[in-house]
Design an enzyme around this catalytic site. Structure first.
Site, PDB file in Angstrom:
ATOM      1  N   ASP A  54       0.810  -1.207   0.000  1.00  0.00           N
ATOM      2  CA  ASP A  54       0.000   0.000   0.000  1.00  0.00           C
ATOM      3  C   ASP A  54       0.848   1.264   0.000  1.00  0.00           C
ATOM      4  O   ASP A  54       1.971   1.289   0.503  1.00  0.00           O
ATOM      5  CB  ASP A  54      -0.904   0.028   1.235  1.00  0.00           C
ATOM      6  N   ARG A  55       0.267   2.310  -0.557  1.00  0.00           N
ATOM      7  CA  ARG A  55       0.953   3.604  -0.544  1.00  0.00           C
ATOM      8  C   ARG A  55       0.951   4.209   0.861  1.00  0.00           C
ATOM      9  O   ARG A  55       1.991   4.658   1.339  1.00  0.00           O
ATOM     10  CB  ARG A  55       0.259   4.568  -1.523  1.00  0.00           C
TER      11      ARG A  55
END
Length: 514
Positions: free
Chosen positions: A94-95
């Site tokens: 995930d960012r």
């Protein structure tokens, strides 16, 4: 061809490159002498050239913050001046998280990777070692998460305490859905692109990736409009943000070929990991749909005739122990697998329950559902028919998943309906400042930052969770089970629009993989 040493070196390199190292060069009395090389001379020269560039593959640990995996690969490729295909990952992270994961580079010396750390914003590389091969999606055995949930309150009407809810998650597990990350949060879901690839609808894939759509920022919307108005690939390529890897790959292919009709060829220039993600997203969409139908059936929490189970039913899921320590080269992680994941079971290890089986020996945690492919078995009850029904609507046959382009052929895999997290632990912490960190990232630990201290007089309570999940199991789905909240992409888009787009520790996870 006389000249100084620098000019002669350039001449040597140009001749070797032009002749694909079939000519041997040497310097005699200040002149470059060229001769046809013997086979052994050519092999020796090629061997010296490869040795000077370092090992065939260099493995490292990538730590990233506020970047998604594909964006990180693009930044690394630009910084190192290599094509993105020379960088491989086992999975995407995930960012909005501080994550650590294995990464492999082709023909890049470790010293070059170490020196690149000074130019990388939000990324760090360390723990370098040689590798014999690149990574492929799925080449990991699990992920370890540390999560922080702020402003935790138990509903006053709830009959369950916080500890009871967490013990239920630990003992009973959660439905093993693929999380929203698998399908993207943009206007065009990634499984739509994967479906078009499997349909061999290359023009459809192109339109899904390139057409203007609602809900995007103005810079991206403007770049899309410019492309369809001017059909100038070079101009559109310059205006597309670098993080849009797929669109830029297509435009680059069009600009080099001087035409925009070879959709299949242009799509194949998209990095392979990204193309694989589209295909896996379609498989995941079908799996999620079948899982919902299976659990909506009568006696849904009991195994039934026609279900698939592992031959050795009841085996535990994967465990992974992840720790971090200091190392001579910066980041240094120690990870080791305890038990291999059962995600990629072979047909010979899968059993179809029949009336002759004693169903009482099995429970719902044993039941598997297949991801569509040419090398899997399907349930023999109504769910098997639902696979065919759903995929035929898309013009696809679950029994015929081979494609003329080999990389688009899907062999399939198996996945448990339920998932039990391993090594689940938790604690609560009082705090006052919403922006104060409550846990340390791996980079914080390496930098010697002390552990955050609890403010026992703080007005707010946070829940700190630590858990290990197997390959392609999603912490967001575990949290959905615990919090009973909507996990759809539409809901999270609304949440993102409602808050300032800053990356704070309350929205992040610390995540390790092997």
């Amino acid at each position: 061809m006389e000249g100084d040493k620098v000019k002669r070196t350039r001449q040597h390199q140009r001749i070797k490159t032009w002749s694909h190292r079939k000519l041997i060069t040497s310097t005699v009395d200040g002149c470059v002498v060229v001769r046809r090389g013997r086979a052994q001379d050519i092999r020796d020269d090629q061997r010296r050239s490869r040795a000077s560039k370092g090992p065939a593959f260099t493995k490292a640990i990538l730590y990233k913050f506020d970047r998604d995996s594909m964006d990180a690969v693009s930044l690394l490729a630009r910084t190192l001046r290599i094509p993105p295909r020379a960088v491989s990952l086992a999975g995407t992270k995930d960012r909005r998280a501080c994550t650590s994961q294995a990464i492999v580079f082709q023909r890049i010396h470790p010293s070059k990777l170490a020196s690149a750390n000074t130019e990388l914003n939000g990324l760090r590389l360390g723990n370098f070692s040689s590798s014999r091969h690149p990574l492929r999606l799925g080449d990991l055995q699990g992920n370890h998460f540390t999560l922080v949930l702020r402003h935790v309150r138990v509903h006053p009407d709830s009959t369950w305490s916080l500890d009871q809810s967490l013990k239920s998650l630990r003992d009973d597990g959660f439905i093993n859905y693929f999380g929203m990350q698998r399908f993207g949060t943009g206007p065009v879901p990634t499984h739509h692109i994967g479906r078009a690839i499997l349909q061999n609808d290359w023009e459809g894939v192109y339109h899904l990736l390139m057409l203007p759509r609602d809900g995007e920022t103005e810079d991206i919307a403007s770049a899309r409009r410019r492309w369809f108005q001017t059909r100038d690939a070079q101009e559109a390529l310059a205006s597309f943000p670098r993080r849009h890897t797929a669109e830029r790959s297509i435009l680059r292919a069009f600009s080099e070929d001087r035409h925009s009709h070879d959709y299949c060829g242009a799509i194949r220039t998209i990095p392979r990991n990204l193309r694989s993600m589209y295909l896996h997203a379609y498989q995941s969409y079908i799996w999620n749909s079948m899982c919902s139908l299976r659990l909506a059936s009568p006696d849904h929490f009991k195994p039934m005739v026609g279900d698939l189970v592992p031959m050795a039913a009841g085996a535990d899921g994967p465990l992974l122990d992840s720790r971090v320590s200091r190392g001579d080269q910066g980041l240094h992680f120690m990870t080791h697998s305890l038990i291999t994941s059962s995600f990629f079971l072979q047909i010979k290890n899968v059993h179809i329950l029949t009336e002759k089986d004693d169903l009482s020996k099995y429970n719902i945690a044993d039941v598997l559902l297949p991801l569509p492919g040419f090398d899997v078995l399907y349930p023999t009850h109504f769910i098997g028919e639902k696979y065919r029904e759903y995929m035929l609507k898309d013009g696809l046959d679950p029994e015929r998943m081979r494609r003329s382009i080999r990389e688009y052929s899907l062999s399939g895999a198996y996945r448990h309906i339920l998932c039990r997290p391993a090594n689940l632990s938790w604690k609560t912490m009082q705090y006052e400042d919403d922006k104060a960190p409550l846990i340390l990232s791996d980079a914080d630990i390496l930098d010697g930052i002390p552990e955050p201290e609890e403010n026992k007089n703080g007005q707010h309570m946070a829940l700190i969770l630590s858990l290990t999940l197997g390959t392609s199991q999603y912490a967001t789905m575990a949290l959905r089970e615990l919090l009973r909240v909507d996990s759809s992409s539409e809901h999270h888009i609304l949440l993102s629009q409602a808050i300032q787009p800053t990356v704070e520790e309350s929205d992040t996870e610390t995540k390790h993989d092997e």
